[in-house]
Design an enzyme around this catalytic site. Structure first.
Site, PDB file in Angstrom:
ATOM      1  N   GLU A 135      -2.049   5.204 -18.182  1.00  0.00           N
ATOM      2  CA  GLU A 135      -1.484   6.127 -18.711  1.00  0.00           C
ATOM      3  C   GLU A 135      -0.322   5.966 -17.253  1.00  0.00           C
ATOM      4  O   GLU A 135       1.161   6.200 -17.436  1.00  0.00           O
ATOM      5  CB  GLU A 135      -2.311   7.174 -17.304  1.00  0.00           C
ATOM      6  CG  GLU A 135      -1.166   8.819 -17.894  1.00  0.00           C
ATOM      7  CD  GLU A 135      -0.343   9.114 -19.078  1.00  0.00           C
ATOM      8  OE1 GLU A 135       0.907   9.381 -18.947  1.00  0.00           O
ATOM      9  OE2 GLU A 135      -0.907   9.683 -19.903  1.00  0.00           O
TER      10      GLU A 135
ATOM     11  N   HIS B  30      17.311   6.631 -28.766  1.00  0.00           N
ATOM     12  CA  HIS B  30      17.697   5.419 -29.266  1.00  0.00           C
ATOM     13  C   HIS B  30      16.349   4.529 -29.821  1.00  0.00           C
ATOM     14  O   HIS B  30      15.460   5.275 -29.370  1.00  0.00           O
ATOM     15  CB  HIS B  30      18.267   3.961 -27.933  1.00  0.00           C
ATOM     16  CG  HIS B  30      18.885   3.473 -28.661  1.00  0.00           C
ATOM     17  ND1 HIS B  30      17.810   1.932 -29.190  1.00  0.00           N
ATOM     18  CD2 HIS B  30      20.047   2.207 -28.582  1.00  0.00           C
ATOM     19  CE1 HIS B  30      18.141   0.489 -29.641  1.00  0.00           C
ATOM     20  NE2 HIS B  30      20.063   1.033 -29.453  1.00  0.00           N
TER      21      HIS B  30
ATOM     22  N   LEU C 258     -24.464   8.796 -24.687  1.00  0.00           N
ATOM     23  CA  LEU C 258     -25.013   9.967 -25.192  1.00  0.00           C
ATOM     24  C   LEU C 258     -26.261   9.093 -26.246  1.00  0.00           C
ATOM     25  O   LEU C 258     -27.217  10.131 -26.144  1.00  0.00           O
ATOM     26  CB  LEU C 258     -24.111  10.983 -25.674  1.00  0.00           C
ATOM     27  CG  LEU C 258     -23.200  11.420 -23.853  1.00  0.00           C
ATOM     28  CD1 LEU C 258     -21.632  12.014 -24.813  1.00  0.00           C
ATOM     29  CD2 LEU C 258     -23.775  12.531 -24.096  1.00  0.00           C
TER      30      LEU C 258
ATOM     31  N   ALA D 212       0.304  -0.990   0.096  1.00  0.00           N
ATOM     32  CA  ALA D 212      -0.211  -0.110   0.170  1.00  0.00           C
ATOM     33  C   ALA D 212       0.583   1.480  -0.046  1.00  0.00           C
ATOM     34  O   ALA D 212       0.642   2.549  -0.454  1.00  0.00           O
ATOM     35  CB  ALA D 212      -1.237  -0.292   1.315  1.00  0.00           C
TER      36      ALA D 212
ATOM     37  N   ALA E 211      -0.086  14.622 -17.606  1.00  0.00           N
ATOM     38  CA  ALA E 211      -0.879  14.389 -18.359  1.00  0.00           C
ATOM     39  C   ALA E 211      -1.823  13.333 -17.659  1.00  0.00           C
ATOM     40  O   ALA E 211      -2.999  13.289 -17.619  1.00  0.00           O
ATOM     41  CB  ALA E 211      -0.362  12.976 -19.677  1.00  0.00           C
TER      42      ALA E 211
ATOM     43  N   LYS F 291       8.789   4.348 -26.206  1.00  0.00           N
ATOM     44  CA  LYS F 291       7.864   5.594 -25.999  1.00  0.00           C
ATOM     45  C   LYS F 291       6.571   5.209 -26.481  1.00  0.00           C
ATOM     46  O   LYS F 291       5.813   5.866 -26.414  1.00  0.00           O
ATOM     47  CB  LYS F 291       8.360   6.280 -25.133  1.00  0.00           C
ATOM     48  CG  LYS F 291      10.018   6.659 -23.837  1.00  0.00           C
ATOM     49  CD  LYS F 291       9.997   8.129 -24.751  1.00  0.00           C
ATOM     50  CE  LYS F 291      11.202   8.043 -23.510  1.00  0.00           C
ATOM     51  NZ  LYS F 291      12.063   9.008 -23.255  1.00  0.00           N
ATOM     52  N   ASP F 292       6.964   5.526 -27.233  1.00  0.00           N
ATOM     53  CA  ASP F 292       5.590   5.476 -28.881  1.00  0.00           C
ATOM     54  C   ASP F 292       4.608   4.421 -28.567  1.00  0.00           C
ATOM     55  O   ASP F 292       3.188   5.042 -28.915  1.00  0.00           O
ATOM     56  CB  ASP F 292       6.193   5.972 -30.655  1.00  0.00           C
ATOM     57  CG  ASP F 292       6.976   6.809 -30.525  1.00  0.00           C
ATOM     58  OD1 ASP F 292       6.675   7.834 -29.885  1.00  0.00           O
ATOM     59  OD2 ASP F 292       7.401   7.013 -31.336  1.00  0.00           O
TER      60      ASP F 292
END
Length: 123
Positions: A71, A89, A118, A16, A32, A96-97
């Site tokens: 995220e 690199h 909706l 925890a 983000a 990352k992409d």
């Protein structure tokens, strides 16, 4: 053999604590994550208004929680990649992409689920 993270209740408490440290680091260092967490909190009253059932409310909120999970994982990938090396690199950029693409897919899921809710409410 002694477990490095302990056993029983002590292990749960340590887990925890690590969890809270992860949330705190994400909030402090990842804009983000802050934006998506804020949107998730703001979505609660709208989901309560929009949902036609408790299970639909749970689904509307679960997709936002999915965004937060993705995220957090993306931020972990980015942090680990930067820890390994800050030089450019191909594999680091690809990792990352891919993490960013995963966040995008999670946001598309939000759009689909909320769009369907909706649609059902107004059409």
């Amino acid at each position: 053999m002694q477990k490095p993270n302990g056993t029983g209740v002590g292990r749960i408490i340590k887990a925890a604590r690590c969890c809270m440290q992860g949330f705190a680091a994400s909030w402090k260092f990842e804009s983000a994550f802050r934006q998506e967490a804020t949107l998730t909190l703001l979505a609660i009253p709208f989901a309560a208004w929009l949902a036609s059932s408790v299970s639909q409310f749970a689904l509307l909120m679960a997709v936002w929680c999915l965004v937060l999970v993705v995220e957090l994982l993306n931020s972990a990938i980015e942090s680990l990649t930067d820890r390994v090396g800050l030089e450019r690199h191909e594999l680091s950029g690809r990792a990352k992409d891919m993490g960013s693409a995963a966040v995008f897919v999670a946001l598309v899921i939000v759009a689909l689920v909320w769009g369907a809710a909706l649609w059902e409410r107004f059409y």
